[in-house]
Design a protein around this motif. Sequence first.
Motif, mmCIF file in Angstrom:
data_model
loop_
_atom_site.group_PDB
_atom_site.id
_atom_site.type_symbol
_atom_site.label_atom_id
_atom_site.label_comp_id
_atom_site.label_asym_id
_atom_site.label_seq_id
_atom_site.Cartn_x
_atom_site.Cartn_y
_atom_site.Cartn_z
ATOM 1 N N LEU A 1 41.999 47.510 36.923
ATOM 2 C CA LEU A 1 43.121 48.400 37.312
ATOM 3 C C LEU A 1 42.651 48.673 39.017
ATOM 4 O O LEU A 1 43.385 48.549 39.812
ATOM 5 C CB LEU A 1 43.097 49.942 36.752
ATOM 6 C CG LEU A 1 43.756 49.874 35.424
ATOM 7 C CD1 LEU A 1 43.535 51.065 34.659
ATOM 8 C CD2 LEU A 1 45.090 49.662 35.430
ATOM 9 N N LYS A 2 41.250 49.224 39.253
ATOM 10 C CA LYS A 2 40.909 49.170 40.630
ATOM 11 C C LYS A 2 41.203 47.927 41.337
ATOM 12 O O LYS A 2 41.324 48.166 42.641
ATOM 13 C CB LYS A 2 39.476 49.577 40.675
ATOM 14 C CG LYS A 2 39.246 50.954 39.792
ATOM 15 C CD LYS A 2 39.709 52.274 40.714
ATOM 16 C CE LYS A 2 39.058 52.170 42.132
ATOM 17 N NZ LYS A 2 39.391 53.600 42.818
ATOM 18 N N ASP A 3 40.801 46.950 40.862
ATOM 19 C CA ASP A 3 41.210 45.592 41.720
ATOM 20 C C ASP A 3 42.631 45.455 42.112
ATOM 21 O O ASP A 3 42.709 44.719 43.177
ATOM 22 C CB ASP A 3 40.761 44.415 40.968
ATOM 23 C CG ASP A 3 38.924 44.050 40.927
ATOM 24 O OD1 ASP A 3 38.718 44.846 41.375
ATOM 25 O OD2 ASP A 3 38.841 43.209 39.809
ATOM 26 N N ARG A 4 43.505 46.307 41.682
ATOM 27 C CA ARG A 4 44.907 46.262 42.177
ATOM 28 C C ARG A 4 45.307 47.149 43.245
ATOM 29 O O ARG A 4 46.350 47.328 43.951
ATOM 30 C CB ARG A 4 45.897 46.225 40.859
ATOM 31 C CG ARG A 4 46.123 44.903 40.219
ATOM 32 C CD ARG A 4 46.274 45.126 38.862
ATOM 33 N NE ARG A 4 46.200 43.507 38.357
ATOM 34 C CZ ARG A 4 45.240 42.718 38.236
ATOM 35 N NH1 ARG A 4 44.146 43.203 38.285
ATOM 36 N NH2 ARG A 4 45.579 41.497 37.686
ATOM 37 N N ASP A 5 44.129 48.176 43.464
ATOM 38 C CA ASP A 5 44.333 48.981 44.561
ATOM 39 C C ASP A 5 44.067 48.339 45.853
ATOM 40 O O ASP A 5 43.141 47.462 46.128
ATOM 41 C CB ASP A 5 43.010 49.936 44.501
ATOM 42 C CG ASP A 5 43.207 51.279 45.476
ATOM 43 O OD1 ASP A 5 44.171 50.864 46.451
ATOM 44 O OD2 ASP A 5 42.513 52.046 45.313
ATOM 45 N N THR B 1 31.199 43.734 45.172
ATOM 46 C CA THR B 1 32.463 44.440 45.030
ATOM 47 C C THR B 1 32.422 45.333 43.821
ATOM 48 O O THR B 1 31.613 45.902 43.397
ATOM 49 C CB THR B 1 33.221 43.031 44.363
ATOM 50 O OG1 THR B 1 32.584 42.778 43.009
ATOM 51 C CG2 THR B 1 33.142 41.961 45.255
ATOM 52 N N TYR B 2 33.715 46.075 43.641
ATOM 53 C CA TYR B 2 33.946 47.033 42.821
ATOM 54 C C TYR B 2 33.440 46.683 41.214
ATOM 55 O O TYR B 2 32.906 47.498 40.805
ATOM 56 C CB TYR B 2 35.382 47.432 42.729
ATOM 57 C CG TYR B 2 35.607 48.880 42.051
ATOM 58 C CD1 TYR B 2 35.542 50.149 42.624
ATOM 59 C CD2 TYR B 2 36.094 49.015 40.668
ATOM 60 C CE1 TYR B 2 35.402 51.310 42.116
ATOM 61 C CE2 TYR B 2 35.829 49.976 39.932
ATOM 62 C CZ TYR B 2 35.730 51.213 40.759
ATOM 63 O OH TYR B 2 35.943 52.418 39.815
ATOM 64 N N ALA B 3 34.107 45.387 41.018
ATOM 65 C CA ALA B 3 33.676 44.771 39.766
ATOM 66 C C ALA B 3 31.953 44.834 39.276
ATOM 67 O O ALA B 3 31.417 45.235 38.450
ATOM 68 C CB ALA B 3 34.304 43.506 39.498
ATOM 69 N N ALA C 1 41.048 44.880 49.505
ATOM 70 C CA ALA C 1 40.640 44.469 51.005
ATOM 71 C C ALA C 1 39.005 44.716 50.787
ATOM 72 O O ALA C 1 38.427 43.601 51.485
ATOM 73 C CB ALA C 1 41.148 45.289 51.968
ATOM 74 N N HIS C 2 38.334 45.649 50.276
ATOM 75 C CA HIS C 2 37.005 45.736 50.320
ATOM 76 C C HIS C 2 36.513 44.458 49.596
ATOM 77 O O HIS C 2 35.347 43.800 50.326
ATOM 78 C CB HIS C 2 36.650 46.857 49.679
ATOM 79 C CG HIS C 2 35.056 46.691 49.222
ATOM 80 N ND1 HIS C 2 34.011 47.076 50.090
ATOM 81 C CD2 HIS C 2 34.522 46.615 47.864
ATOM 82 C CE1 HIS C 2 32.994 46.971 49.386
ATOM 83 N NE2 HIS C 2 33.210 46.674 48.271
#
Length: 385
Positions: free
Chosen positions: A313-317, A241-243, A322-323
Amino acid sequence: MARPGFATRLYQGEANLNIVGRRKMWFTIAAALVAIAIGSFAINRFHLGIEFAGGSEFSVPAQVDGKTFEQSEIQQAVETAVHGVDPEAQVNAAQQVGDGTDANYKIRTSELSATEMAEAKTALAEDLGIEVTAISDQQVSSAWGGAVIDKAMLGLVIFLVLVSAYLVVRFEWRMAVAALTSLLFDLIFTAGVYSLVQFELTPYTVIGFLTILGYSLYDVVVVFDKVQENTRGITASNTRTYAEATNLAVNQTLMRSLNTGLVALLPVGGVLFIGAGLLGAGTLKDLGLVLFVGMGVGVISSILFAAPVLSWLKDRDPKIKAHNARVLARRAQQSNDVARGERSRSAGATEGDEVSVLAGTSTPRPGARTTQKRGGANRPGTKRR
């Protein structure tokens, strides 16, 4: 082979500390610190120096009629003279201006009336054994301090605009927002420390505040550069994930950030604790505290605050959301497959045990010899004796 120790893994960026995953805890701590700082602003306010509150100034030459005065001697004489007319008056540390025979010591005090200044000037001249005319005095207006603040705010605005433009072009707007949020936290926290300990707010303090801006953003840019490297094309794979990619970047740059911060803090700590604490240089104290606190919290916030804010912030993109959902769904599917495989192996092992048990109690094969117990029937063709 033995597993490397924590220090080795930390140095190699393999400590795998879950920093971004605990972002709610970091946000709570940051909010509490900001609330304490704002509360101190409202209750304690700031201990304004003479430059901002206004006051008086005495100028004493370092050499008069063959006499040479040390800075400490001038400082003590001015404090005695001023406190003789106003025991509550504040006396700043003496500052040397010029060199050699043209050197002067300037000492600023709380605002005194014309009569009090004349009496203090006379007492100072008698204490030093010089003529009154050798000492000059003047009133310091608070307008000068206000002008310093205005110019500092203008410089801060210009700095933030230029830095924001750079971060947006170099990275993206979310990283710019996260970096500026971390910078704002650093400034509020450092100002809160100044308000709590009641150190004097002087122009040197303002210079220190402007200096820590660059140090705070330097560490953030280092971390974000690694985040960008780890997350480039992240939506094309379903591994992290991004995190998690952001947390990996923080772990990979952790030792670099700590080493850089430590190297920067050592000389500043020397200025604060040795120059101001042991040698009593008041000007160094004003500058050293803001640099020490600001640079220290800047290193910590770049690790524990800026990266989690970026992840939030990115998790709200929509694309990242979706990723992340695909990655979690894939992991859930893999977990289900592993669970089904384990159940199948367990069931197979149970059936094998049952077959083994049944095989142990089955009937003999055709033609196999049977054993008889001793004392049983005689064999055919034998006679009883």
